[in-house]
Design a protein around this motif. Sequence first.
Motif, PDB file in Angstrom:
ATOM      1  N   LEU A  41      -5.774 -48.245  25.517  1.00  0.00           N
ATOM      2  CA  LEU A  41      -6.089 -47.679  24.116  1.00  0.00           C
ATOM      3  C   LEU A  41      -6.142 -46.123  23.641  1.00  0.00           C
ATOM      4  O   LEU A  41      -6.366 -45.781  22.894  1.00  0.00           O
ATOM      5  N   GLY A  42      -5.827 -45.385  24.915  1.00  0.00           N
ATOM      6  CA  GLY A  42      -5.872 -44.110  24.882  1.00  0.00           C
ATOM      7  C   GLY A  42      -6.830 -43.065  25.210  1.00  0.00           C
ATOM      8  O   GLY A  42      -6.752 -42.165  24.877  1.00  0.00           O
ATOM      9  N   PHE A  43      -7.817 -43.836  25.816  1.00  0.00           N
ATOM     10  CA  PHE A  43      -9.146 -43.093  26.197  1.00  0.00           C
ATOM     11  C   PHE A  43      -9.364 -43.198  27.564  1.00  0.00           C
ATOM     12  O   PHE A  43      -8.470 -43.614  28.488  1.00  0.00           O
ATOM     13  N   ASN A  44     -10.432 -42.563  28.086  1.00  0.00           N
ATOM     14  CA  ASN A  44     -10.846 -42.398  29.301  1.00  0.00           C
ATOM     15  C   ASN A  44     -12.433 -42.390  29.700  1.00  0.00           C
ATOM     16  O   ASN A  44     -13.208 -41.966  29.131  1.00  0.00           O
ATOM     17  N   TYR A  45     -12.814 -43.366  30.490  1.00  0.00           N
ATOM     18  CA  TYR A  45     -14.274 -43.609  30.612  1.00  0.00           C
ATOM     19  C   TYR A  45     -14.802 -42.221  31.125  1.00  0.00           C
ATOM     20  O   TYR A  45     -15.891 -41.935  30.741  1.00  0.00           O
ATOM     21  N   ALA A  46     -14.233 -41.379  32.037  1.00  0.00           N
ATOM     22  CA  ALA A  46     -14.652 -40.204  32.446  1.00  0.00           C
ATOM     23  C   ALA A  46     -14.926 -39.401  31.531  1.00  0.00           C
ATOM     24  O   ALA A  46     -16.083 -38.823  31.749  1.00  0.00           O
ATOM     25  N   HIS A  47     -14.199 -39.284  30.443  1.00  0.00           N
ATOM     26  CA  HIS A  47     -14.757 -38.330  29.320  1.00  0.00           C
ATOM     27  C   HIS A  47     -15.856 -38.767  28.760  1.00  0.00           C
ATOM     28  O   HIS A  47     -16.611 -38.039  28.304  1.00  0.00           O
ATOM     29  N   MET A  48     -16.028 -40.196  28.535  1.00  0.00           N
ATOM     30  CA  MET A  48     -17.386 -40.615  27.764  1.00  0.00           C
ATOM     31  C   MET A  48     -18.564 -40.113  28.694  1.00  0.00           C
ATOM     32  O   MET A  48     -19.553 -39.756  28.154  1.00  0.00           O
ATOM     33  N   GLU A  49     -18.196 -40.346  30.092  1.00  0.00           N
ATOM     34  CA  GLU A  49     -19.305 -39.835  30.816  1.00  0.00           C
ATOM     35  C   GLU A  49     -19.784 -38.541  30.870  1.00  0.00           C
ATOM     36  O   GLU A  49     -20.947 -38.050  30.917  1.00  0.00           O
ATOM     37  N   GLU A  50     -18.712 -37.809  30.834  1.00  0.00           N
ATOM     38  CA  GLU A  50     -18.927 -36.258  30.578  1.00  0.00           C
ATOM     39  C   GLU A  50     -19.415 -35.790  29.286  1.00  0.00           C
ATOM     40  O   GLU A  50     -20.299 -34.871  29.183  1.00  0.00           O
ATOM     41  N   GLU A  51     -19.693 -36.936  28.474  1.00  0.00           N
ATOM     42  CA  GLU A  51     -20.530 -36.691  27.376  1.00  0.00           C
ATOM     43  C   GLU A  51     -21.761 -37.277  27.204  1.00  0.00           C
ATOM     44  O   GLU A  51     -22.502 -37.146  26.488  1.00  0.00           O
ATOM     45  N   GLY A  52     -22.281 -37.560  28.693  1.00  0.00           N
ATOM     46  CA  GLY A  52     -23.397 -38.098  28.728  1.00  0.00           C
ATOM     47  C   GLY A  52     -23.710 -39.563  28.604  1.00  0.00           C
ATOM     48  O   GLY A  52     -24.879 -39.634  28.098  1.00  0.00           O
ATOM     49  N   VAL A  53     -22.639 -40.292  28.268  1.00  0.00           N
ATOM     50  CA  VAL A  53     -22.638 -41.678  27.966  1.00  0.00           C
ATOM     51  C   VAL A  53     -22.460 -42.503  29.064  1.00  0.00           C
ATOM     52  O   VAL A  53     -21.312 -42.382  29.430  1.00  0.00           O
ATOM     53  N   LEU A  54     -23.211 -43.702  29.071  1.00  0.00           N
ATOM     54  CA  LEU A  54     -22.648 -44.595  30.256  1.00  0.00           C
ATOM     55  C   LEU A  54     -22.517 -46.099  29.704  1.00  0.00           C
ATOM     56  O   LEU A  54     -23.071 -46.192  28.449  1.00  0.00           O
ATOM     57  N   SER A  55     -21.758 -46.898  30.219  1.00  0.00           N
ATOM     58  CA  SER A  55     -21.713 -48.233  29.676  1.00  0.00           C
ATOM     59  C   SER A  55     -21.925 -49.284  30.386  1.00  0.00           C
ATOM     60  O   SER A  55     -21.140 -49.969  31.456  1.00  0.00           O
ATOM     61  N   PRO A  56     -23.373 -49.583  30.882  1.00  0.00           N
ATOM     62  CA  PRO A  56     -23.699 -50.435  31.824  1.00  0.00           C
ATOM     63  C   PRO A  56     -23.440 -51.910  31.592  1.00  0.00           C
ATOM     64  O   PRO A  56     -23.410 -52.333  30.142  1.00  0.00           O
ATOM     65  N   VAL A  57     -23.329 -52.924  32.535  1.00  0.00           N
ATOM     66  CA  VAL A  57     -23.250 -54.062  32.363  1.00  0.00           C
ATOM     67  C   VAL A  57     -24.289 -54.752  31.872  1.00  0.00           C
ATOM     68  O   VAL A  57     -25.686 -54.669  32.462  1.00  0.00           O
ATOM     69  N   THR A  58     -24.689 -55.747  30.797  1.00  0.00           N
ATOM     70  CA  THR A  58     -26.009 -56.344  30.586  1.00  0.00           C
ATOM     71  C   THR A  58     -25.983 -57.753  30.754  1.00  0.00           C
ATOM     72  O   THR A  58     -26.816 -58.673  30.833  1.00  0.00           O
ATOM     73  N   ASP A  59     -24.631 -58.179  30.902  1.00  0.00           N
ATOM     74  CA  ASP A  59     -24.738 -59.631  31.249  1.00  0.00           C
ATOM     75  C   ASP A  59     -23.230 -60.036  31.771  1.00  0.00           C
ATOM     76  O   ASP A  59     -22.125 -59.203  31.509  1.00  0.00           O
ATOM     77  N   VAL A  60     -23.037 -60.836  32.812  1.00  0.00           N
ATOM     78  CA  VAL A  60     -21.898 -61.266  33.207  1.00  0.00           C
ATOM     79  C   VAL A  60     -21.644 -62.747  33.539  1.00  0.00           C
ATOM     80  O   VAL A  60     -22.680 -63.064  33.946  1.00  0.00           O
ATOM     81  N   GLN A  61     -20.654 -63.202  33.510  1.00  0.00           N
ATOM     82  CA  GLN A  61     -20.420 -64.948  33.790  1.00  0.00           C
ATOM     83  C   GLN A  61     -19.082 -64.845  34.292  1.00  0.00           C
ATOM     84  O   GLN A  61     -18.214 -64.622  33.543  1.00  0.00           O
ATOM     85  N   ILE A  62     -19.015 -65.594  35.338  1.00  0.00           N
ATOM     86  CA  ILE A  62     -17.433 -65.936  36.068  1.00  0.00           C
ATOM     87  C   ILE A  62     -17.495 -67.598  36.331  1.00  0.00           C
ATOM     88  O   ILE A  62     -18.480 -67.894  37.010  1.00  0.00           O
ATOM     89  N   SER A  63     -16.429 -67.986  35.922  1.00  0.00           N
ATOM     90  CA  SER A  63     -15.842 -69.566  36.349  1.00  0.00           C
ATOM     91  C   SER A  63     -15.070 -69.588  37.141  1.00  0.00           C
ATOM     92  O   SER A  63     -13.742 -68.937  37.107  1.00  0.00           O
TER      93      SER A  63
END
Length: 144
Positions: A41-63
């Motif tokens: 999509l043209g973005f980078n998670y590391a840049h988001m973290e440099e801005e002081g933002v994280l993206s934790p998992v709140t739920d996961v489901q695997i079959s």
Amino acid sequence: MLISTKEIEVRYAETDQMGVVYHANYLVWMEVARTQIVKDLGFNYAHMEEEGVLSPVTDVQISYKKPLRYGQTATVKIWIEEYDGLRTTYGYEIYTEEQELAITAYSKHVCVQKDSFRPISIRRKFPDWHDAYEKAKKPESFED
């Protein structure tokens, strides 16, 4: 709807005593795929973290459907299942080399301030990401 793909070579260390991929390693592969779709999509998670933002998992489901083994190549497919400007749900399918479905999964995430873990609006903090996610997400009328 954007579907990103990432190939992963199954390493010996990722297998268990039965010779198949240990179940928790699929979570790692899902993270690799999330990084890929963000990159596509043209973005980078590391840049988001440099801005002081994280993206934790709140739920996961695997079959689990079919095993993957050492030396095989897994194909991970990921898409944005749901997105509302605050929360994101990613959908996943992982396939064997024979294109047999090995797993189906989803993970839910929310963006938070690193220092307080308070949720933030992606729409306000990262309007470019918001627009890209809106365009790339699965349409509400989409049928599998």
